[in-house]
Design a protein around this motif. Sequence first.
Motif, PDB file in Angstrom:
ATOM      1  N   ILE A  53      33.435  31.253  35.113  1.00  0.00           N
ATOM      2  CA  ILE A  53      33.812  32.496  35.800  1.00  0.00           C
ATOM      3  C   ILE A  53      34.361  33.557  34.837  1.00  0.00           C
ATOM      4  CG2 ILE A  53      36.186  31.847  36.516  1.00  0.00           C
ATOM      5  CD1 ILE A  53      33.898  33.297  39.077  1.00  0.00           C
ATOM      6  N   ARG A  54      35.159  33.120  33.864  1.00  0.00           N
ATOM      7  CA  ARG A  54      35.670  34.056  32.853  1.00  0.00           C
ATOM      8  C   ARG A  54      35.435  33.449  31.481  1.00  0.00           C
ATOM      9  NH1 ARG A  54      38.717  34.631  37.313  1.00  0.00           N
ATOM     10  NH2 ARG A  54      39.622  32.617  36.923  1.00  0.00           N
ATOM     11  N   PHE A 165      30.736  41.941  38.620  1.00  0.00           N
ATOM     12  CA  PHE A 165      31.415  41.230  37.525  1.00  0.00           C
ATOM     13  C   PHE A 165      31.136  39.724  37.532  1.00  0.00           C
ATOM     14  CE2 PHE A 165      34.131  41.960  41.222  1.00  0.00           C
ATOM     15  CZ  PHE A 165      34.370  40.648  41.645  1.00  0.00           C
ATOM     16  N   CYS A 166      30.488  39.206  38.573  1.00  0.00           N
ATOM     17  CA  CYS A 166      30.596  37.779  38.868  1.00  0.00           C
ATOM     18  C   CYS A 166      29.341  36.955  38.542  1.00  0.00           C
ATOM     19  CB  CYS A 166      30.941  37.625  40.346  1.00  0.00           C
ATOM     20  SG  CYS A 166      31.240  35.921  40.815  1.00  0.00           S
ATOM     21  N   PRO A 270      40.084  37.747  49.087  1.00  0.00           N
ATOM     22  CA  PRO A 270      40.141  38.620  47.908  1.00  0.00           C
ATOM     23  C   PRO A 270      39.643  40.028  48.199  1.00  0.00           C
ATOM     24  CG  PRO A 270      39.110  36.520  47.363  1.00  0.00           C
ATOM     25  CD  PRO A 270      39.258  36.558  48.851  1.00  0.00           C
ATOM     26  N   GLN A 272      40.000  42.382  45.247  1.00  0.00           N
ATOM     27  CA  GLN A 272      39.687  42.687  43.832  1.00  0.00           C
ATOM     28  C   GLN A 272      40.280  44.002  43.332  1.00  0.00           C
ATOM     29  OE1 GLN A 272      38.520  40.064  42.609  1.00  0.00           O
ATOM     30  NE2 GLN A 272      37.171  39.102  44.109  1.00  0.00           N
ATOM     31  N   ASP A 310      42.681  37.850  45.444  1.00  0.00           N
ATOM     32  CA  ASP A 310      42.335  37.894  44.017  1.00  0.00           C
ATOM     33  C   ASP A 310      42.232  39.359  43.595  1.00  0.00           C
ATOM     34  OD1 ASP A 310      41.970  35.136  43.945  1.00  0.00           O
ATOM     35  OD2 ASP A 310      39.792  35.246  44.136  1.00  0.00           O
ATOM     36  N   PHE A 311      42.669  39.623  42.370  1.00  0.00           N
ATOM     37  CA  PHE A 311      42.595  40.981  41.829  1.00  0.00           C
ATOM     38  C   PHE A 311      42.046  40.960  40.416  1.00  0.00           C
ATOM     39  CE2 PHE A 311      45.782  40.927  45.040  1.00  0.00           C
ATOM     40  CZ  PHE A 311      45.482  42.066  45.775  1.00  0.00           C
ATOM     41  N   ILE A 312      41.269  41.986  40.097  1.00  0.00           N
ATOM     42  CA  ILE A 312      40.784  42.163  38.719  1.00  0.00           C
ATOM     43  C   ILE A 312      41.308  43.496  38.220  1.00  0.00           C
ATOM     44  CG2 ILE A 312      38.744  42.522  37.286  1.00  0.00           C
ATOM     45  CD1 ILE A 312      37.192  40.684  39.132  1.00  0.00           C
ATOM     46  N   PHE A 341      43.517  38.713  37.470  1.00  0.00           N
ATOM     47  CA  PHE A 341      42.804  38.464  36.214  1.00  0.00           C
ATOM     48  C   PHE A 341      42.488  39.766  35.520  1.00  0.00           C
ATOM     49  CE2 PHE A 341      41.418  35.725  39.721  1.00  0.00           C
ATOM     50  CZ  PHE A 341      41.849  34.488  39.265  1.00  0.00           C
ATOM     51  N   LYS A 342      42.363  39.643  34.182  1.00  0.00           N
ATOM     52  CA  LYS A 342      41.834  40.757  33.411  1.00  0.00           C
ATOM     53  C   LYS A 342      40.315  40.653  33.471  1.00  0.00           C
ATOM     54  CE  LYS A 342      43.298  40.486  29.226  1.00  0.00           C
ATOM     55  NZ  LYS A 342      43.641  40.619  27.833  1.00  0.00           N
ATOM     56  N   TYR A 343      39.642  41.773  33.631  1.00  0.00           N
ATOM     57  CA  TYR A 343      38.178  41.733  33.677  1.00  0.00           C
ATOM     58  C   TYR A 343      37.626  41.061  32.413  1.00  0.00           C
ATOM     59  CZ  TYR A 343      33.369  43.188  33.155  1.00  0.00           C
ATOM     60  OH  TYR A 343      32.028  43.177  32.919  1.00  0.00           O
ATOM     61  N   SER A 344      36.692  40.164  32.602  1.00  0.00           N
ATOM     62  CA  SER A 344      36.049  39.468  31.494  1.00  0.00           C
ATOM     63  C   SER A 344      34.535  39.673  31.626  1.00  0.00           C
ATOM     64  CB  SER A 344      36.417  37.972  31.590  1.00  0.00           C
ATOM     65  OG  SER A 344      35.621  37.182  30.764  1.00  0.00           O
ATOM     66  N   ARG A 346      30.860  39.049  31.679  1.00  0.00           N
ATOM     67  CA  ARG A 346      30.105  37.801  31.703  1.00  0.00           C
ATOM     68  C   ARG A 346      28.629  38.070  31.448  1.00  0.00           C
ATOM     69  NH1 ARG A 346      31.913  34.938  29.861  1.00  0.00           N
ATOM     70  NH2 ARG A 346      31.451  32.946  30.813  1.00  0.00           N
TER      71      ARG A 346
HETATM   72  N1  5AD Z   1      36.397  38.722  35.159  1.00  0.00           N
HETATM   73  C1  5AD Z   1      37.616  38.547  35.710  1.00  0.00           C
HETATM   74  N2  5AD Z   1      37.822  37.937  36.880  1.00  0.00           N
HETATM   75  C2  5AD Z   1      36.724  37.489  37.546  1.00  0.00           C
HETATM   76  N3  5AD Z   1      36.603  36.858  38.735  1.00  0.00           N
HETATM   77  C3  5AD Z   1      35.299  36.603  38.945  1.00  0.00           C
HETATM   78  N4  5AD Z   1      34.565  37.075  37.914  1.00  0.00           N
HETATM   79  C4  5AD Z   1      35.427  37.639  37.047  1.00  0.00           C
HETATM   80  C5  5AD Z   1      35.276  38.293  35.792  1.00  0.00           C
HETATM   81  N5  5AD Z   1      34.083  38.496  35.242  1.00  0.00           N
HETATM   82  C6  5AD Z   1      37.739  36.566  39.605  1.00  0.00           C
HETATM   83  C7  5AD Z   1      37.605  37.281  40.950  1.00  0.00           C
HETATM   84  C8  5AD Z   1      37.236  36.164  41.873  1.00  0.00           C
HETATM   85  C9  5AD Z   1      37.945  34.993  41.239  1.00  0.00           C
HETATM   86  C10 5AD Z   1      37.447  33.648  41.636  1.00  0.00           C
HETATM   87  O1  5AD Z   1      37.760  35.182  39.862  1.00  0.00           O
HETATM   88  O2  5AD Z   1      38.875  37.812  41.288  1.00  0.00           O
HETATM   89  O3  5AD Z   1      37.631  36.390  43.212  1.00  0.00           O
END
Ligand code: 5AD
Length: 445
Positions: A53-54, A165-166, A270, A272, A310-312, A341-344, A346
Amino acid sequence: MAETTKKLHIKTYGCQMNVYDSERMAEAMGAQGYELTDDVGQADMVLLNTCHIREKAAEKVYSDLGRLRPFKEAKPDLKIGVAGCVAQAEGEEILNRSDLVDLVVGSQSYHKLPELVARARNGARPVETEFPAEDKFDHLPARPRSSRPTAFLTVQEGCDKFCAFCVVPYTRGAEVSRPAGKILDEARALVEKGVKEVTLLGQNVNAYHGAGPSDQGGGDWGLARLARALAKVDGLERIRYTTSHPNDMEDDLIAAHGDEPKLMPYLHLPVQSGSDRILKAMNRKHTAESYIRLIERIRAARPDLVLSGDFIVGFPGETDQDFADTMALIREVNYGMAYSFKYSPRPGTPAVGREGAVPAEIADARLQQLQALLTEQQRACQNGMIGREVSVLFEKKGRLEGQWVGKSDYLQAVHVRGDALAPGVLARVRITGASTNSLAGELIG
Ligand code: 5AD
Ligand code: SF4
């Protein structure tokens, strides 16, 4: 006599679905004479059930593989397998990156695990990452007696939402729901083995649409219908589900939160981000306002519901104003619990390489601010429990003599002393103390 049993060590990363899959893999390997061990040094086979996921989660697998080298050198017979979402996403590439890996098995192919292990034992390095048409669970052994009163039960896998992002739509594939009859059978079997609470799992669980059992008229069942049918299973006391998408929160599911007492008053939903611009860029297909209105409707049905999310932060293009909008949404909604989470970026996802990358130090600062607010809300929620009566399903011994730990209706850990307590006991408890992560209470009556 049979040859001595072999030992299997499984390390699980990531979400509850992986926890469930690891249990099913352990059962499949158990049927081949493998016994679980916590001690890598004892193992004949190590399985890493991975998360993609990250970036951090995915890279951890390679550092953990490096740590297995001395074990493999000490015991050349030791076989190492990579399972789960990194296996699904990277496949063959894993064999190139690490000479320690003997087999790679994607998340939809666990029923093939015994065969893959046999091939690895014969010196091959098999890779299996197909999305087969058949249900992998049909080919896995029945669930053995559980030592715990709670269990995960996968009802749906994959995701069609394609948030920008996922990786999930790519690693777990398209949404597939298991037929309701099979889920009911699995739940009944779990109850017979001592389970009192099930958590229904799906990457997008409230998008569940499975075939209804033929003896109940068939048709298409949504999650509410499934939950109501599960609530009729004698001995099953609690039902939870995770993870949900706001756009699939249908009226009948909201209604079930109001009138089905076995459906627990805790919801992970979530959002986000709280900025409409960012939500659009994320392809979430809802607005901050529509989410807030939805929460109001759910709380109207079940006023004491504890909400989690959940938050990004740091999604490409996120400005100070966008972040302020997220903070405002959090203040308005008020969460009991949340993950941030910090955006990662993918590989293979639409948001990779987009303009407006947020510098790491800005993303770090935003994450800290956001987490401080969420922790404050979590504390307030925990403190608000003091003096209230809750039901607690006890799971295990606590650290103090005579103390037991269980979960409240709201999924909070509760510590209680009591001579008659044991795993599986469901009791009324008055909350007497609170910290950020757990509660203390005393038995009522
Ligand atoms: N970067 C950061 N957080 C992410 N999530 C999913 N993909 C990413 C990403 N690329 C987080 C989202 C999701 C949770 C399971 O992981 O918040 O709801
Ligand atoms: Fe990923 Fe959830 Fe969005 Fe599906 S709904 S793409 S699993 S974040």
